[in-house]
Design a protein around this motif. Structure first.
Motif, PDB file in Angstrom:
ATOM      1  N   ALA A 116       0.814  -1.215   0.000  1.00 55.75           N
ATOM      2  CA  ALA A 116       0.000   0.000   0.000  1.00 55.75           C
ATOM      3  C   ALA A 116       0.847   1.265   0.000  1.00 55.75           C
ATOM      4  O   ALA A 116       1.735   1.437   0.839  1.00 55.75           O
ATOM      5  CB  ALA A 116      -0.930  -0.008   1.219  1.00 55.75           C
ATOM      6  N   ASP A 117       0.549   2.144  -0.979  1.00 51.78           N
ATOM      7  CA  ASP A 117       1.153   3.489  -1.037  1.00 51.78           C
ATOM      8  C   ASP A 117       2.673   3.477  -1.034  1.00 51.78           C
ATOM      9  O   ASP A 117       3.303   4.399  -0.505  1.00 51.78           O
ATOM     10  CB  ASP A 117       0.658   4.340   0.146  1.00 51.78           C
ATOM     11  CG  ASP A 117      -0.849   4.471   0.175  1.00 51.78           C
ATOM     12  OD1 ASP A 117      -1.436   4.572  -0.915  1.00 51.78           O
ATOM     13  OD2 ASP A 117      -1.417   4.449   1.279  1.00 51.78           O
ATOM     14  N   GLN A 118       3.284   2.472  -1.621  1.00 54.80           N
ATOM     15  CA  GLN A 118       4.737   2.397  -1.576  1.00 54.80           C
ATOM     16  C   GLN A 118       5.367   2.357  -2.974  1.00 54.80           C
ATOM     17  O   GLN A 118       5.985   3.333  -3.398  1.00 54.80           O
ATOM     18  CB  GLN A 118       5.161   1.154  -0.781  1.00 54.80           C
ATOM     19  CG  GLN A 118       4.916   1.262   0.719  1.00 54.80           C
ATOM     20  CD  GLN A 118       5.871   2.214   1.410  1.00 54.80           C
ATOM     21  OE1 GLN A 118       7.058   2.226   1.115  1.00 54.80           O
ATOM     22  NE2 GLN A 118       5.366   3.019   2.323  1.00 54.80           N
ATOM     23  N   TYR A 119       5.199   1.245  -3.675  1.00 58.17           N
ATOM     24  CA  TYR A 119       6.010   0.998  -4.868  1.00 58.17           C
ATOM     25  C   TYR A 119       5.194   0.844  -6.161  1.00 58.17           C
ATOM     26  O   TYR A 119       5.736   0.411  -7.167  1.00 58.17           O
ATOM     27  CB  TYR A 119       6.838  -0.275  -4.672  1.00 58.17           C
ATOM     28  CG  TYR A 119       7.527  -0.363  -3.328  1.00 58.17           C
ATOM     29  CD1 TYR A 119       8.495   0.574  -2.967  1.00 58.17           C
ATOM     30  CD2 TYR A 119       7.196  -1.366  -2.427  1.00 58.17           C
ATOM     31  CE1 TYR A 119       9.128   0.492  -1.731  1.00 58.17           C
ATOM     32  CE2 TYR A 119       7.828  -1.456  -1.195  1.00 58.17           C
ATOM     33  CZ  TYR A 119       8.786  -0.516  -0.851  1.00 58.17           C
ATOM     34  OH  TYR A 119       9.412  -0.592   0.359  1.00 58.17           O
ATOM     35  N   VAL A 123      -4.783  -3.955  -7.316  1.00 54.65           N
ATOM     36  CA  VAL A 123      -4.726  -2.560  -6.875  1.00 54.65           C
ATOM     37  C   VAL A 123      -5.647  -1.719  -7.756  1.00 54.65           C
ATOM     38  O   VAL A 123      -5.331  -1.464  -8.926  1.00 54.65           O
ATOM     39  CB  VAL A 123      -3.288  -2.016  -6.940  1.00 54.65           C
ATOM     40  CG1 VAL A 123      -3.218  -0.619  -6.329  1.00 54.65           C
ATOM     41  CG2 VAL A 123      -2.316  -2.959  -6.262  1.00 54.65           C
ATOM     42  N   LEU A 156      -6.197   1.349  -8.055  1.00 51.39           N
ATOM     43  CA  LEU A 156      -5.598   2.592  -8.553  1.00 51.39           C
ATOM     44  C   LEU A 156      -4.645   2.364  -9.728  1.00 51.39           C
ATOM     45  O   LEU A 156      -4.261   3.305 -10.426  1.00 51.39           O
ATOM     46  CB  LEU A 156      -4.846   3.275  -7.400  1.00 51.39           C
ATOM     47  CG  LEU A 156      -4.307   4.683  -7.620  1.00 51.39           C
ATOM     48  CD1 LEU A 156      -5.443   5.660  -7.876  1.00 51.39           C
ATOM     49  CD2 LEU A 156      -3.491   5.120  -6.406  1.00 51.39           C
ATOM     50  N   ARG A 161       3.834   2.879  -8.460  1.00 51.02           N
ATOM     51  CA  ARG A 161       4.271   3.613  -9.649  1.00 51.02           C
ATOM     52  C   ARG A 161       5.599   3.085 -10.173  1.00 51.02           C
ATOM     53  O   ARG A 161       5.777   2.923 -11.386  1.00 51.02           O
ATOM     54  CB  ARG A 161       4.380   5.111  -9.346  1.00 51.02           C
ATOM     55  CG  ARG A 161       4.849   5.952 -10.534  1.00 51.02           C
ATOM     56  CD  ARG A 161       4.750   7.431 -10.235  1.00 51.02           C
ATOM     57  NE  ARG A 161       3.372   7.880 -10.206  1.00 51.02           N
ATOM     58  CZ  ARG A 161       2.680   8.246 -11.293  1.00 51.02           C
ATOM     59  NH1 ARG A 161       3.251   8.189 -12.500  1.00 51.02           N
ATOM     60  NH2 ARG A 161       1.444   8.661 -11.179  1.00 51.02           N
TER      61      ARG A 161
END
Length: 614
Positions: free
Chosen positions: A120-123, A172, A174, A125
């Motif tokens: 979550a919210d880390q890698y 994911v 997103l 991209r």
């Protein structure tokens, strides 16, 4: 960490893997602290871990086997990886090139990437960017990727990339939105190599299937069309014809019957561009896009067509320098003539008839629909007549408004529609006459009264088209009004230039013959070349009896030529005038001396309309 011993016993290998996994987790944990507090032995083992996944390192088989074990261990230890303390390790992972790796190594690396993407919210991209970076092979491998053994490997790599991206998008929510942004930023640029462009787009379009395609398919196609168009507008006709500069334009465009290498059962055509770098790139990309459309089942094809239609209206319709990119629509329609093919003709006609649309869009649309109906073999005669009826009805309503003639540019939409009607009939009149019901509908249209209106479209439209239309319409008894129209032996007139405006839309025929060598095979089977058109005035003896059936009641055959003042001195002049259909003149071009011994003919590969400067 200890090296894995080569052993055939599965249990021993599993035990070794398990030990390696635990060791990797221990090393990762041991360096999660201030660098000054890390034990030197732990630091050495971490450096060894970094070396194991060094993206620049060349490996033998044993070393690659060690890499597989290490990657699998890292996958199990993802919760232990910290962006603050393991930045160098993550950098090595995200810069690895899968094209140099064996299949099992690629599987291990991509499994690690998909697991990292789920943190979550880390890698997310970075993981998506790493996968997109691998859409195209590295430059050193480009010369080998087209070899047979590499083609299979390339397909495997594409498949693995696609599966990883699908898995991430499923895990994911997103991911799809971020992936669209990354693809947008990573798209090949104008001066990238052809190999990079083709590989990137080929891999990218492979995502346009099933669920992921529904999420980002419109973005993928839009970016591809933008790239096609950008390449297209950077090709000039001077580039395309540079190898033929010493020949007369008509001699250059004649089809060579001995060059029908693909045995398509029609006359061979010459691809005239001479090694232009943009044309070569565009040619390769057109092959990729056509293959993508060809691979779609009917339902998927219709979805792709609908997306392309929206993109076409927004990005291509008014780009008058475009010569080849629009043929993506032509090819998509040819794959489903009954639905997509008919819908495209109606779609263009709707744009033309909408008063609220701007004049340039409407003129472009009617030029497109005229060129499309003339050239698309897959469009039936009844569809042609139905669209002509709408165009003629619009023209008739326009004439009834009793507008002042003034300047041609004040009525440019009217002249464009008149020219489109005549252009279509030049190609399709004879085939319409083969169906009594369609012939009856055509004769009921007020074509003659429109062309004889006080706005004088016969004097304003391109003389080359007017001449050919009048010849065929008179032979078919569709037009019999006295016309005081002394046409010179020219392709265009001052009046036609005036109505075309700054963009020269009077000479815009977007589906003129296709000149890209490699992708020509997708277009040619469904494209109507002028030399294959059956005209109403054909002098073939086998057609003489059929022409008798074309007579309309009350027409006097002998009197038809008395009112049209067209000065043709001999058969050579006739043939030369006909050769100018759908070509754009250039001051440096000069007509060739035509042979008069072979009867009436016209080059099938006529020079495409030069898109005027914007």
């Amino acid at each position: 960490m200890g090296a894995e011993e080569c052993c055939d016993d599965h249990m021993e290998v599993s035990i070794s893997d398990s030990l390696a996994f635990r060791e990797v987790q221990r090393v990762l944990q041991s360096v999660r602290m201030d660098p000054f507090l890390i034990d030197l032995r732990d630091k050495d083992e971490y450096d060894y871990l970094l070396l194991a996944v060094d993206p620049t390192r060349k490996r033998d088989l044993d070393e690659e086997a060690m890499l597989v074990t290490t990657l699998k261990a890292l996958s199990e230890a993802v919760p232990k990886i910290d962006i603050m303390y393991h930045h160098a390790l993550l950098n090595n992972i995200f810069t690895m090139c899968i094209w140099y790796l064996r299949e099992d190594t690629r599987d291990a690396l991509l499994d690690l990437i998909t697991r990292l993407a789920a943190v979550a919210d880390q890698y997310l991209r970075e993981c998506l960017q790493m996968l997109v970076n691998n859409f195209a092979p590295p430059r050193p491998l480009v010369p080998t990727t087209e070899q047979p053994r590499w083609l299979a490997r390339k397909k495997e790599i594409y498949y693995q990339l696609h599966e990883s991206l699908k898995m991430i998008s499923d895990t994911v929510p997103l991911a799809a939105r971020i992936l669209k942004d990354i693809i947008n930023r990573s798209m090949p640029k104008l001066f990238d190599t052809k190999a990079k462009m083709v590989s990137f787009v080929e891999c990218m379009l492979g995502l346009d299937t099933e669920r992921l395609g529904d999420l980002i398919g419109s973005t993928l196609l839009e970016k591809v069309v933008d790239l096609l168009t950008e390449l297209d507008v950077n090709i000039t006709w001077e580039d395309i014809l540079q190898e033929e500069h010493s020949k007369g334009i008509f001699e250059m465009e004649l089809e060579d019957l001995d060059d029908d290498e693909d045995n398509l059962g029609q006359e061979g055509t010459k691809a005239l561009f001479g090694g232009n770098v943009f044309a070569d790139k565009l040619d390769g990309l057109m092959v990729v896009v056509c293959e993508h459309l060809k691979s779609c089942d009917r339902d998927r094809l219709f979805k792709e067509y609908c997306i392309l239609k929206t993109i076409f209206q927004k990005a291509v319709l008014k780009v008058h320098k475009s010569k080849f990119a629009q043929f993506i629509m032509f090819y998509a329609c040819s794959l489903d003539p009954e639905i997509c093919g008919v819908d495209f003709a109606l779609f263009l006609t709707d744009i033309f008839t909408k008063e609220e649309d701007d004049a340039i869009a409407r003129m472009s649309a009617v030029s497109y629909v005229g060129s499309y109906l003339a050239r698309a073999r897959f469009i039936s005669a009844d569809t042609v007549v139905a669209v002509l009826k709408r165009l003629v009805e619009w023209c008739d309503s326009y004439c009834k408004l009793k507008r002042d003639p003034l300047k041609p540019i004040d009525h440019q939409i009217f002249y464009a529609s008149c020219q489109a009607v005549m252009y279509v009939l030049c190609f399709r009149l004879r085939s319409i006459m083969d169906y009594p019901n369609l012939k009856s509908q055509l004769f009921q249209m007020p074509i003659e009264s429109i062309l004889m209106d006080r706005l004088e479209p016969l004097k304003v439209c391109l003389p080359s088209i007017v001449n050919e239309f009048l010849r065929q319409a008179r032979a078919a008894r569709l037009f019999n009004a006295p016309v005081d129209l002394p046409l010179e032996d020219i392709v265009e007139s001052d009046l036609s230039k005036a109505f075309g405006g700054a963009n020269r839309l009077d000479m815009f025929f977007p589906f003129d013959p296709y000149l890209l060598r490699e992708s020509d095979r997708y277009i040619r089977p469904n494209f109507e070349f002028w030399s294959l058109v059956q005209t109403t005035y054909s002098n073939n003896s086998d057609d003489d009896e059929e022409l008798g059936d074309l007579d309309a009641p009350g027409m006097n055959v002998d009197s038809l030529d008395d009112h049209i003042e067209i000065d043709f001195k001999d058969d050579d002049d006739i043939e030369y005038s006909m050769n100018k259909m759908s070509i754009t003149p250039h001051r440096s071009f000069h007509p060739m001396a035509m042979s008069s011994g072979s009867g009436l003919s016209m080059p099938a590969r006529i020079r495409p309309s030069v898109s005027p400067p914007s």
